[in-house]
Design a protein around this motif. Structure first.
Motif, PDB file in Angstrom:
ATOM      1  N   GLY A  23       0.804  -1.211   0.000  1.00 34.46           N
ATOM      2  CA  GLY A  23       0.000   0.000   0.000  1.00 34.46           C
ATOM      3  C   GLY A  23       0.834   1.256   0.000  1.00 34.46           C
ATOM      4  N   MET A  24       0.147   2.339   0.234  1.00 27.70           N
ATOM      5  CA  MET A  24       0.805   3.640   0.249  1.00 27.70           C
ATOM      6  C   MET A  24       0.120   4.538   1.261  1.00 27.70           C
ATOM      7  N   ARG A  25       0.855   5.547   1.687  1.00 26.42           N
ATOM      8  CA  ARG A  25       0.296   6.564   2.581  1.00 26.42           C
ATOM      9  C   ARG A  25       0.476   7.912   1.911  1.00 26.42           C
ATOM     10  N   ILE A  32      -1.906  16.356  -5.046  1.00 24.54           N
ATOM     11  CA  ILE A  32      -2.617  15.308  -5.784  1.00 24.54           C
ATOM     12  C   ILE A  32      -1.773  14.778  -6.945  1.00 24.54           C
ATOM     13  N   HIS A  33      -1.035  15.648  -7.598  1.00 25.29           N
ATOM     14  CA  HIS A  33      -0.231  15.241  -8.754  1.00 25.29           C
ATOM     15  C   HIS A  33       0.906  14.297  -8.351  1.00 25.29           C
ATOM     16  N   ARG A  34       1.196  14.177  -7.053  1.00 26.35           N
ATOM     17  CA  ARG A  34       2.252  13.274  -6.577  1.00 26.35           C
ATOM     18  C   ARG A  34       1.700  11.888  -6.260  1.00 26.35           C
ATOM     19  N   TRP A  35       0.498  11.798  -5.684  1.00 27.97           N
ATOM     20  CA  TRP A  35      -0.013  10.490  -5.270  1.00 27.97           C
ATOM     21  C   TRP A  35      -1.014   9.874  -6.248  1.00 27.97           C
ATOM     22  N   LEU A  36      -1.740  10.686  -7.009  1.00 30.17           N
ATOM     23  CA  LEU A  36      -2.729  10.136  -7.935  1.00 30.17           C
ATOM     24  C   LEU A  36      -2.097   9.204  -8.974  1.00 30.17           C
ATOM     25  N   PRO A  37      -0.942   9.536  -9.538  1.00 29.71           N
ATOM     26  CA  PRO A  37      -0.333   8.599 -10.492  1.00 29.71           C
ATOM     27  C   PRO A  37      -0.074   7.209  -9.887  1.00 29.71           C
ATOM     28  N   LEU A  38       0.222   7.154  -8.593  1.00 33.51           N
ATOM     29  CA  LEU A  38       0.447   5.847  -7.957  1.00 33.51           C
ATOM     30  C   LEU A  38      -0.849   5.052  -7.873  1.00 33.51           C
ATOM     31  N   VAL A  39      -1.941   5.715  -7.571  1.00 30.36           N
ATOM     32  CA  VAL A  39      -3.246   5.051  -7.528  1.00 30.36           C
ATOM     33  C   VAL A  39      -3.592   4.518  -8.917  1.00 30.36           C
ATOM     34  N   VAL A  40      -3.338   5.312  -9.932  1.00 27.18           N
ATOM     35  CA  VAL A  40      -3.615   4.899 -11.312  1.00 27.18           C
ATOM     36  C   VAL A  40      -2.749   3.693 -11.678  1.00 27.18           C
ATOM     37  N   THR A  62      -8.868  -4.335  -1.456  1.00 24.94           N
ATOM     38  CA  THR A  62      -8.263  -3.015  -1.320  1.00 24.94           C
ATOM     39  C   THR A  62      -9.131  -2.135  -0.429  1.00 24.94           C
ATOM     40  N   TRP A  63      -8.485  -1.380   0.446  1.00 21.81           N
ATOM     41  CA  TRP A  63      -9.162  -0.367   1.265  1.00 21.81           C
ATOM     42  C   TRP A  63      -8.513   0.981   0.983  1.00 21.81           C
ATOM     43  N   PHE A  64      -9.371   2.007   0.799  1.00 20.85           N
ATOM     44  CA  PHE A  64      -8.887   3.346   0.490  1.00 20.85           C
ATOM     45  C   PHE A  64      -9.070   4.284   1.667  1.00 20.85           C
TER      46      PHE A  64
END
Length: 161
Positions: A23-25, A32-40, A62-64
């Motif tokens: 996962g990630m924190r 948003i531009h830093r973490w959204l690409p990881l979710v994608v 998966t839990w968000f």
């Protein structure tokens, strides 16, 4: 939505398997531009894995939230490692992109834990639940008789000689 299995159930896999928690924190939610690409990228990996049982991925959940948790089940550590290192699949390019974009700057954290499970080293119970976690990737059987207790389920999962 999956059907609720009323009563007490247990899931049993034959042989060994791997539980992989990844996962990630999101340390800086406003970036948003830093973490959204990881979710994608993780979404792409899951879309690649689910239709390909030949890769050894059995499924997961998966839990968000600010901390995203994925619990995955793999047939073997070798399958997991092969996927992680495959140049023609989604993981390796995503890992390289993370290191280029984020590295150790602290905007986003990532983690994983790997557990190699041998027969007789796990037990589980699900009461009035739809198949979830290991229950979504393994056959479900009623948890009654010897399987009514944690010790009984653990003994039941040991290999027979």
């Amino acid at each position: 939505m999956s059907k609720i299995l009323e009563g007490r159930w247990t899931a049993k896999l034959e042989g060994s398997f791997v539980v992989f928690i990844i996962g990630m924190r999101i340390n800086k939610p406003w970036l948003i531009h830093r973490w959204l690409p990881l979710v994608v990228q993780m979404t792409r990996m899951l879309r690649e894995l689910y239709p390909r049982p030949d890769l050894g991925f059995m499924g997961g959940k998966t839990w968000f939230g600010r901390t995203i948790v994925l619990i995955q089940y793999w047939r073997s550590f070798e399958d997991l490692e092969d996927y992680a290192k495959a140049r023609d699949l989604e993981h390796l390019p995503a890992w390289a992109a993370f290191n280029r974009a984020i590295g150790t700057n602290g905007d986003v954290g990532i983690y994983h834990e790997t557990y190699c499970i041998e027969p007789g080293q796990y037990e589980n119970v699900f009461v009035n639940m739809p198949p979830t976690l290991i229950g979504a990737v393994a056959p479900m059987i009623e948890a009654r008789g010897a399987r009514a207790s944690a010790r009984g389920r653990l003994t039941d999962s040991k290999p027979t000689a």
